[in-house]
Design a protein around this motif. Structure first.
Motif: not given
Length: 218
Positions: A22-30
């Motif tokens: 439920d995080a606002a922006l739970p993003t990993i970008v590699l």
């Protein structure tokens, strides 16, 4: 059944789901630079570069649990099967979104790619599996410029892995391409992304041999 609800009392992803679902922006970008010289060589033999990329991505991702996970209606699920998508420009100049299933043989995958690409171009239509019975590896190629990283924000119901790349960089005999992968942190950690990248590059460098074997067996 196309997917199962993950039992978070036993899943190794339980803590990640609790932390990031439920995080606002739970993003990993590699992002990483790949040697795509073997695929460029196959392109010169008549194969579409995008099809070669899609096959290597799909074949690689099928080996990793994180690529099968998704979040639907606030529920953490795991799909039974997987597809890869591509963007097709219709003859009306609009963009359409097309899912492709996996085939063990690249030549079978390529036949499907060409058939569906032409159909969706001529009929100006989408073909989507996601949301019904497949985890979807989304892709986007922005080939008019080189990029270090390409990222897209998450939107509800679009938490699946997203691969993106730009224009090929040519340095002497080597051809390099920066590929970005965006994932939901509840579904996957950075370590697994690195393993996926390694698997993709391995498949890029063995695909020519695979195609040669398939052509001989025809």
């Amino acid at each position: 059944m196309a997917f199962e609800i993950v039992d978070l009392t036993t899943s190794p992803r339980a803590n990640a789901v609790a932390m990031f679902k439920d995080a606002a922006l739970p993003t990993i970008v590699l992002s990483s630079k790949f040697d795509v010289s073997p695929l460029v060589g196959l392109k010169k033999k008549g194969f579409r570069f995008n099809a070669l990329m899609l096959y290597c991505i799909l074949k690689s991702c099928r080996k990793f649990d994180g690529c099968y996970y998704d979040i639907k209606n606030d529920t953490f699920i795991k799909y039974d099967d997987m597809c890869v998508d591509m963007i097709v420009e219709g003859k009306d100049k609009q963009l359409y979104y097309v899912d492709l299933p996996y085939f063990d043989k690249f030549l079978d995958f390529y036949d499907e790619y060409e058939t569906v690409r032409k159909h969706c171009h001529e009929n100006c239509c989408n073909r989507k599996f996601v949301g019904r019975d497949h985890a979807c590896m989304s892709t986007s190629a922005v080939t008019n410029r080189q990029f270090e990283t390409i990222s897209v924000n998450f939107f509800r119901d679009f938490y699946n892995p997203f691969f993106a790349w730009g224009k090929i960089e040519k340095k002497g005999l080597k051809k390099h391409l920066n590929i970005s992968l965006r994932v939901h942190h509840a579904c996957m950690d950075g370590q697994e992304v690195g393993e996926i990248f390694n698997e993709i590059e391995k498949n890029m460098h063995t695909l020519a041999k695979q195609i040669k074997t398939e052509l001989k067996s025809k």
